[in-house]
Design a protein around this motif. Structure first.
Motif, PDB file in Angstrom:
ATOM      1  N   THR A  89       0.802  -1.226   0.000  1.00 46.35           N
ATOM      2  CA  THR A  89       0.000   0.000   0.000  1.00 46.35           C
ATOM      3  C   THR A  89       0.833   1.273   0.000  1.00 46.35           C
ATOM      4  OG1 THR A  89      -0.152  -0.071   2.408  1.00 46.35           O
ATOM      5  CG2 THR A  89      -1.938  -1.118   1.150  1.00 46.35           C
ATOM      6  N   GLY A  90       2.146   1.153   0.217  1.00 48.13           N
ATOM      7  CA  GLY A  90       2.976   2.350   0.231  1.00 48.13           C
ATOM      8  C   GLY A  90       4.448   2.037   0.124  1.00 48.13           C
ATOM      9  N   PHE A  91       5.183   2.966  -0.498  1.00 46.35           N
ATOM     10  CA  PHE A  91       6.633   2.851  -0.651  1.00 46.35           C
ATOM     11  C   PHE A  91       7.168   4.273  -0.646  1.00 46.35           C
ATOM     12  CE2 PHE A  91      10.264   1.516  -3.666  1.00 46.35           C
ATOM     13  CZ  PHE A  91      11.040   1.043  -2.626  1.00 46.35           C
ATOM     14  N   SER A  92       7.853   4.652   0.433  1.00 41.79           N
ATOM     15  CA  SER A  92       8.251   6.047   0.613  1.00 41.79           C
ATOM     16  C   SER A  92       9.696   6.153   1.077  1.00 41.79           C
ATOM     17  CB  SER A  92       7.351   6.719   1.650  1.00 41.79           C
ATOM     18  OG  SER A  92       5.999   6.619   1.272  1.00 41.79           O
ATOM     19  N   LEU A  93      10.292   7.310   0.797  1.00 43.71           N
ATOM     20  CA  LEU A  93      11.650   7.619   1.206  1.00 43.71           C
ATOM     21  C   LEU A  93      11.618   8.778   2.193  1.00 43.71           C
ATOM     22  CD1 LEU A  93      14.777   7.307   0.791  1.00 43.71           C
ATOM     23  CD2 LEU A  93      14.535   8.997  -1.031  1.00 43.71           C
ATOM     24  N   TYR A  94      12.292   8.603   3.327  1.00 44.69           N
ATOM     25  CA  TYR A  94      12.321   9.605   4.386  1.00 44.69           C
ATOM     26  C   TYR A  94      13.757   9.989   4.721  1.00 44.69           C
ATOM     27  CZ  TYR A  94       7.448   8.512   5.437  1.00 44.69           C
ATOM     28  OH  TYR A  94       6.088   8.334   5.359  1.00 44.69           O
ATOM     29  N   GLY A  95      13.919  11.215   5.213  1.00 46.93           N
ATOM     30  CA  GLY A  95      15.196  11.648   5.763  1.00 46.93           C
ATOM     31  C   GLY A  95      15.316  11.145   7.186  1.00 46.93           C
ATOM     32  N   LEU A 100       9.279  13.302   5.108  1.00 47.04           N
ATOM     33  CA  LEU A 100       9.022  12.606   3.850  1.00 47.04           C
ATOM     34  C   LEU A 100       9.751  13.331   2.724  1.00 47.04           C
ATOM     35  CD1 LEU A 100       7.453  10.502   2.147  1.00 47.04           C
ATOM     36  CD2 LEU A 100       5.625  12.199   1.983  1.00 47.04           C
ATOM     37  N   ILE A 101      10.542  12.590   1.949  1.00 41.58           N
ATOM     38  CA  ILE A 101      11.236  13.167   0.802  1.00 41.58           C
ATOM     39  C   ILE A 101      10.429  12.919  -0.468  1.00 41.58           C
ATOM     40  CG2 ILE A 101      13.317  13.027  -0.625  1.00 41.58           C
ATOM     41  CD1 ILE A 101      14.836  12.397   1.992  1.00 41.58           C
ATOM     42  N   VAL A 102      10.027  11.664  -0.685  1.00 34.14           N
ATOM     43  CA  VAL A 102       9.241  11.345  -1.884  1.00 34.14           C
ATOM     44  C   VAL A 102       8.469  10.043  -1.658  1.00 34.14           C
ATOM     45  CG1 VAL A 102      11.117  10.075  -3.036  1.00 34.14           C
ATOM     46  CG2 VAL A 102       9.356  11.138  -4.419  1.00 34.14           C
ATOM     47  N   ASN A 103       7.240  10.004  -2.189  1.00 29.91           N
ATOM     48  CA  ASN A 103       6.452   8.772  -2.218  1.00 29.91           C
ATOM     49  C   ASN A 103       6.736   8.038  -3.517  1.00 29.91           C
ATOM     50  OD1 ASN A 103       4.912   8.771   0.226  1.00 29.91           O
ATOM     51  ND2 ASN A 103       3.687  10.432  -0.620  1.00 29.91           N
ATOM     52  N   GLY A 104       6.718   6.727  -3.449  1.00 29.43           N
ATOM     53  CA  GLY A 104       6.888   5.925  -4.653  1.00 29.43           C
ATOM     54  C   GLY A 104       5.651   5.988  -5.530  1.00 29.43           C
ATOM     55  N   SER A 105       5.808   5.523  -6.753  1.00 28.09           N
ATOM     56  CA  SER A 105       4.700   5.480  -7.714  1.00 28.09           C
ATOM     57  C   SER A 105       4.266   4.032  -7.905  1.00 28.09           C
ATOM     58  CB  SER A 105       5.138   6.031  -9.066  1.00 28.09           C
ATOM     59  OG  SER A 105       5.584   7.342  -8.937  1.00 28.09           O
ATOM     60  N   MET A 106       2.957   3.776  -7.780  1.00 24.10           N
ATOM     61  CA  MET A 106       2.435   2.437  -8.011  1.00 24.10           C
ATOM     62  C   MET A 106       2.290   2.211  -9.514  1.00 24.10           C
ATOM     63  SD  MET A 106      -1.183   0.594  -6.963  1.00 24.10           S
ATOM     64  CE  MET A 106      -1.324   1.505  -5.486  1.00 24.10           C
ATOM     65  N   TYR A 127      15.865   6.500   5.083  1.00 23.38           N
ATOM     66  CA  TYR A 127      15.248   5.185   5.191  1.00 23.38           C
ATOM     67  C   TYR A 127      14.077   5.063   4.223  1.00 23.38           C
ATOM     68  CZ  TYR A 127      11.677   7.123   8.434  1.00 23.38           C
ATOM     69  OH  TYR A 127      10.659   7.838   9.023  1.00 23.38           O
ATOM     70  N   LEU A 128      13.877   3.832   3.777  1.00 23.91           N
ATOM     71  CA  LEU A 128      12.734   3.468   2.942  1.00 23.91           C
ATOM     72  C   LEU A 128      11.693   2.834   3.856  1.00 23.91           C
ATOM     73  CD1 LEU A 128      14.684   1.784   0.049  1.00 23.91           C
ATOM     74  CD2 LEU A 128      13.344   3.875  -0.143  1.00 23.91           C
ATOM     75  N   LYS A 129      10.429   3.148   3.609  1.00 21.91           N
ATOM     76  CA  LYS A 129       9.338   2.557   4.380  1.00 21.91           C
ATOM     77  C   LYS A 129       8.431   1.804   3.406  1.00 21.91           C
ATOM     78  CE  LYS A 129       5.692   3.882   7.612  1.00 21.91           C
ATOM     79  NZ  LYS A 129       5.083   5.048   8.270  1.00 21.91           N
ATOM     80  N   VAL A 130       8.251   0.513   3.669  1.00 23.61           N
ATOM     81  CA  VAL A 130       7.376  -0.345   2.862  1.00 23.61           C
ATOM     82  C   VAL A 130       6.153  -0.667   3.703  1.00 23.61           C
ATOM     83  CG1 VAL A 130       7.153  -2.543   1.649  1.00 23.61           C
ATOM     84  CG2 VAL A 130       9.359  -1.344   1.653  1.00 23.61           C
TER      85      VAL A 130
END
Length: 180
Positions: A89-95, A100-106, A127-130
């Motif tokens: 449901t989500g894939f994001s990159l954080y500092g 939040l730096i950027v959300n992934g694209s599905m 860090y990446l959050k899945v």
């Protein structure tokens, strides 16, 4: 009348207890995993056991960069059908400071979930959050891979390279002229 009140209270208590027993729980990986920031390409997987239907996860993958770099990550989960396995449901990159730096694209969802994420990053910790949930009792697995690209030289670097080549060419031409 009194027995109806007791019966209604008992029914309500049973309904509340049954609802609480089926509440989703967090099954995120207990340890934050550390990716190797200096590695050009890497792959990793995370799996969840059977009998976790309706439970959710928010897995964290940390990495550090020693200088500015371009990064690109992809995330995939494949199940026999859209009604089995897990749902990303989500894939994001954080500092490192949790911004939040950027959300992934599905790219796709269903039996095959696919996400992409790419950006430029400076030196630092990230860090990446899945995020996702299990939609059946069969368990499920996702896989990810990442690429960390060498930094792109700045325009002044190219100008200095061309200036150096011109200087070497001028010296070589002068030496040829003296030899003749």
């Amino acid at each position: 009348m009194k027995s109806k009140s007791i019966l209604a209270a008992a029914f309500t208590a049973c309904a509340l207890f049954a609802g609480a027993a089926h509440a989703a729980k967090d099954i995120s990986s207990p340890n934050q995993q550390v990716l190797q920031g200096g590695v050009v390409s890497q792959e990793w997987t995370q799996g969840y056991k059977k009998n976790n239907k309706d439970n959710f996860f928010n897995d964290i993958f940390q990495f550090s960069l020693d200088q500015a770099r371009s990064v690109s990550f992809s995330l995939t989960s494949t199940s026999p059908t859209a009604a089995t396995g897990l749902n990303l449901t989500g894939f994001s990159l954080y500092g490192a400071d949790d911004h939040l730096i950027v959300n992934g694209s599905m790219r796709s969802t269903g039996a095959r979930d696919e996400w992409d994420l790419a950006t430029q990053l400076g030196k630092g910790n990230y860090y990446l959050k899945v995020s996702g949930s299990l939609i059946s009792s069969t368990g499920g697995t996702y896989a990810a891979n990442g690429r960390i690209f060498a930094p792109v030289p700045e325009p002044t670097t190219y100008a200095m390279l061309l200036g150096g080549l011109a200087l070497v060419g001028g010296i070589a031409a002068r030496r040829r002229a003296k030899a003749a």
